[in-house]
Enzyme design. Sequence first.
Site, short mmCIF file in Angstrom:
data_model
loop_
_atom_site.label_atom_id
_atom_site.label_comp_id
_atom_site.label_asym_id
_atom_site.label_seq_id
_atom_site.Cartn_x
_atom_site.Cartn_y
_atom_site.Cartn_z
N GLU A 26 0.82 -1.21 0.00
CA GLU A 26 0.00 0.00 0.00
C GLU A 26 0.86 1.26 0.00
O GLU A 26 0.52 2.25 -0.65
CB GLU A 26 -0.95 -0.01 1.20
CG GLU A 26 -2.07 -1.03 1.10
CD GLU A 26 -2.95 -0.83 -0.12
OE1 GLU A 26 -3.09 0.33 -0.59
OE2 GLU A 26 -3.50 -1.83 -0.62
N TYR A 109 -6.04 6.95 4.13
CA TYR A 109 -6.20 5.92 3.11
C TYR A 109 -5.43 4.65 3.46
O TYR A 109 -5.97 3.54 3.44
CB TYR A 109 -5.74 6.44 1.74
CG TYR A 109 -5.47 5.32 0.77
CD1 TYR A 109 -6.52 4.69 0.12
CD2 TYR A 109 -4.18 4.84 0.56
CE1 TYR A 109 -6.30 3.62 -0.74
CE2 TYR A 109 -3.95 3.77 -0.28
CZ TYR A 109 -5.00 3.17 -0.93
OH TYR A 109 -4.78 2.10 -1.75
N ASP A 127 -9.54 5.77 -2.64
CA ASP A 127 -8.43 6.34 -3.42
C ASP A 127 -9.02 6.99 -4.66
O ASP A 127 -10.25 7.10 -4.80
CB ASP A 127 -7.39 5.27 -3.75
CG ASP A 127 -7.90 4.23 -4.74
OD1 ASP A 127 -9.12 4.24 -5.08
OD2 ASP A 127 -7.08 3.41 -5.21
#
Length: 351
Positions: A26, A109, A127
């Site tokens: 990520e 996020y 996102d």
Amino acid sequence: MSWYRTHARELPWRHVSDPYRTWLSEVMLQQTRVAAVIDHYKSFLRRFPTILALALAPEAEVLAMWSGLGYYRRARMLHKAAQFLTEERGGILPSTAAELRTLPGIGEYTSAAIASIAFGESIAVVDGNVERVLLRLTGRPEQRDAAGRAFVQKQASALVPNRRIGEQTNAAGDHNQAMMELGATICLPKAPLCLNCPVYAMCKTRGEHLTPPRVAQLSRPAAYLLSLRKRGTLTEVLLQLRAEDASLMPNMYELPPLPQDAVQGREPMLRIRHSITTTNYYVQVYAASGPQDRGLRRAVPAAKSDLHWVLTSRLNSKPLTGLTRKVLQRLDVMKVNLPKLPGVKTFSPPR
């Protein structure tokens, strides 16, 4: 979910049970294309297979493994977070988004992505891909303010399934990945593939949605020196170490920058364009035209203490800026590590 199970791309960070691998993927995927991440992800894990291995490594080595991905603050924060986890939490990642937010470099996020994908928390991941899907489904134009972000977050949160984890099931994590996959592969920014979309029937836009004009890219010239020398059979290249307090890419090596007036009338050996955020750099690389040409070397404004001769065979272990890596590989000064292709079976006709 049915569409995702059938059409999801095979990516090395999917279907893994180690939260560290989810976290790493990520962070790497922030503002970076999937294709650029895959090889870096694999090589990074080979060198730092655990949080402890990452925590114990020198920062320069971490930056060297990150080189080519850009946005190097991500690597520094990842390293600091690994050190904090090792010292304070026994090397174990927290399992909730709220706790993950307390770690260096992990924002809204990333915390939601790790918590849902690695631990099954029922929390929405938003996102750019998810935002685009939801705006088109609801027929809303893009709105870059707090109200616009709140609308998208509310829609995304309403869709996330409740926590359901089984041996082969992670409802929230799979849903979030499916939403991101839909935006990345079907609901594209330009020319979306609407006829292949599993939610086409409920979409109010069915095509591109209204977006505000993007910030215009700035253009700037830049010149650099390529200086090589021999030490027996070995070759060294002159690099400049950026200051520790530099606002951009501190403590990283680059080719020595040259002032524009020092290269007037000279022909560059390489021209290349390099983009960083909203700026396009039109880069020209210069080399001395002969042994007696010392003008370029004298024109380098950097202090001697910031200049270092580095063996070309050791460049892959140095924290190079992305531009420097690109130039040195283009000029065959630095080895290019090509991705390994899967083996291809060849047919041999019988004799």
